[in-house]
Design an enzyme around this catalytic site. Structure first.
Site, mmCIF file in Angstrom:
data_model
loop_
_atom_site.group_PDB
_atom_site.id
_atom_site.type_symbol
_atom_site.label_atom_id
_atom_site.label_comp_id
_atom_site.label_asym_id
_atom_site.label_seq_id
_atom_site.Cartn_x
_atom_site.Cartn_y
_atom_site.Cartn_z
ATOM 1 N N LYS A 207 -2.162 -5.511 -1.980
ATOM 2 C CA LYS A 207 -2.665 -6.756 -2.567
ATOM 3 C C LYS A 207 -4.136 -6.899 -2.209
ATOM 4 C CE LYS A 207 -1.997 -11.771 -2.465
ATOM 5 N NZ LYS A 207 -1.099 -12.863 -2.072
ATOM 6 N N LYS A 260 -1.273 -5.275 -6.816
ATOM 7 C CA LYS A 260 -1.708 -6.568 -7.324
ATOM 8 C C LYS A 260 -3.199 -6.744 -7.089
ATOM 9 C CE LYS A 260 -1.079 -11.359 -6.153
ATOM 10 N NZ LYS A 260 -0.614 -12.287 -5.167
HETATM 11 C C1 PBG Z 1 0.233 -16.423 -2.109
HETATM 12 C C2 PBG Z 1 0.189 -15.714 -3.415
HETATM 13 C C3 PBG Z 1 -0.912 -15.584 -4.286
HETATM 14 C C4 PBG Z 1 -0.428 -14.929 -5.399
HETATM 15 C C5 PBG Z 1 0.922 -14.649 -5.185
HETATM 16 N N1 PBG Z 1 1.294 -15.144 -3.945
HETATM 17 C C6 PBG Z 1 -2.290 -16.083 -4.220
HETATM 18 C C7 PBG Z 1 -3.214 -15.689 -3.161
HETATM 19 O O1 PBG Z 1 -3.012 -14.704 -2.449
HETATM 20 O O2 PBG Z 1 -4.185 -16.414 -3.016
HETATM 21 C C8 PBG Z 1 -1.262 -14.639 -6.623
HETATM 22 C C9 PBG Z 1 -0.532 -14.666 -7.906
HETATM 23 C C10 PBG Z 1 -1.323 -14.885 -9.143
HETATM 24 O O3 PBG Z 1 -2.555 -15.065 -9.165
HETATM 25 O O4 PBG Z 1 -0.662 -14.900 -10.191
HETATM 26 N N2 PBG Z 1 -0.052 -15.658 -1.005
#
Ligand code: PBG
Ligand code: ZN
Length: 338
Positions: A207, A260
């Site tokens: 991520k 991601k």
């Molecule tokens: C929370 C989380 C996030 C996303 C999924 N779980 C946001 C972040 O890390 O700030 C992003 C999902 C999206 O943008 O669709 N940790």
């Protein structure tokens, strides 16, 4: 036999390697469909659902057409419509009414999980995004100590507390999105110790720190009040880090991995799958979905075709499953159920 293998986990805090439970992903028809490798079906699309504790916070989500913040009361009706549209996989994002420094209370989402679980049977799987940022005062995915430094033990304890509550309420799987070191091992140990040894972990393993999470943070009330997430999410330039992070999640017992944002991580899906032997999914994040919707709104693209194209590209890159805000459109776009 099983008792003997599992019992050390209940008596020791040592990081004992858990038995590899390949059966977790064989447990229900819906989970088996999830990891099937041929074709591309709606059973491999995961629909996010934002569930807000405060009904006054329900309503449309700016940037994400076709998605809404649901109160616990309205979630069942949306869930019913989605099941009728053939959606088999859901990921739930709990949005508490109040934010706290610690001692987070997931009671509202656990009630919703239990209700949806009863309705779902084996027709659908409920994954629970497991993070602290929607619960925490400062919107960070970790806890901080009095000096403002990351408090890793407290963070892992808080994550484990949420995961145990979700699993006890009936979650089919836990999806940690926080990116803190050691979380998968901590969650696996906690789940196994509490008898949830058949609850799989879908780790957000690669991520990246990204500008593409904007619409989500509005919907989840999770934007950081100070600083950013670069101390725990991966730098976009750091390919080795993304591979190492994914390999570590696998070594700590993750059942499924994920990249991601999806389209900007196409180079990583196959290498991660090869290195770990696990199914790797792609999260088409809120900014990616919103970008397609904005293109279409300006008349530059056909939304449905753009969405399908993006899914096929993720699939071509090796994605075993896709989390997308358009999962509920799958059947209408011509995908087979399973
Ligand atoms: C929370 C989380 C996030 C996303 C999924 N779980 C946001 C972040 O890390 O700030 C992003 C999902 C999206 O943008 O669709 N940790
Ligand atoms: Zn978070």
């Amino acid at each position: 036999m099983l008792d003997r293998v599992v019992s050390p986990l209940t008596t020791s805090r040592e990081p004992v390697a858990p038995p590899r439970r390949l059966q977790r992903l064989r447990r229900t028809a819906s989970l088996r469909d999830l990891v099937a490798e041929t074709g591309f079906t709606q059973s491999q699309l995961i629909q996010p659902l934002f569930i807000v504790e405060d009904p006054a916070g329900a309503g449309a989500i700016p940037g994400l057409p076709g998605n809404a913040r649901l109160s616990p009361g309205t979630a069942s009706a949306q869930f019913e419509r989605d099941l009728e549209a053939g959606v088999q996989q859901f990921i739930l994002f709990p949005v508490p009414a109040r934010k706290h420094a610690h001692d987070f209370d997931p009671a509202f989402i656990c009630e919703a999980i239990a209700t949806l679980r009863r309705r779902a049977g084996e027709d659908a799987s409920l994954w629970l995004d497991t993070c602290l940022c929607s619960y925490s005062h400062d919107g960070h995915c970790c806890l901080h100590d009095a000096r403002g430094e990351q408090d890793l033990p407290a963070t892992l304890d808080a994550l484990a507390g949420l995961a145990l509550a979700y699993a006890a309420a009936g979650a089919d799987g836990i999806a940690p999105s926080d990116m803190n070191d050691g979380r998968v091992a901590a969650l696996r140990l906690a789940l196994d110790s509490a008898g949830h040894d058949l609850v799989p972990i879908m780790s957000y393993s690669a991520k990246f720190a990204s500008q593409l999470y904007g619409p989500f943070r509005g919907a989840a009330n999770s934007a950081p009040t100070h600083g950013d997430r670069r101390r725990y999410q991966i730098d976009v330039r750091a390919r080795r880090d993304a591979l190492a992070s994914s390999q570590r999640c696998a070594a700590e017992g993750a059942d499924l991995l994920m990249v991601k944002p999806g389209m900007s991580s196409l180079d990583l899906i196959q290498p991660i799958a090869t290195a770990t032997g696990l199914a790797v999914g792609a999260y088409q994040v809120s900014g990616e979905y919103a970008a397609l919707a904005l293109l279409a709104r300006e008349g530059f693209a056909d939304f449905d075709l753009a969405l399908l194209e993006s899914w096929h590209a993720l699939r071509r890159g090796g994605a075993a499953f896709i989390i997308t805000y358009g999962a509920r459109l799958g059947r209408a776009l011509g995908l087979a159920a399973r």
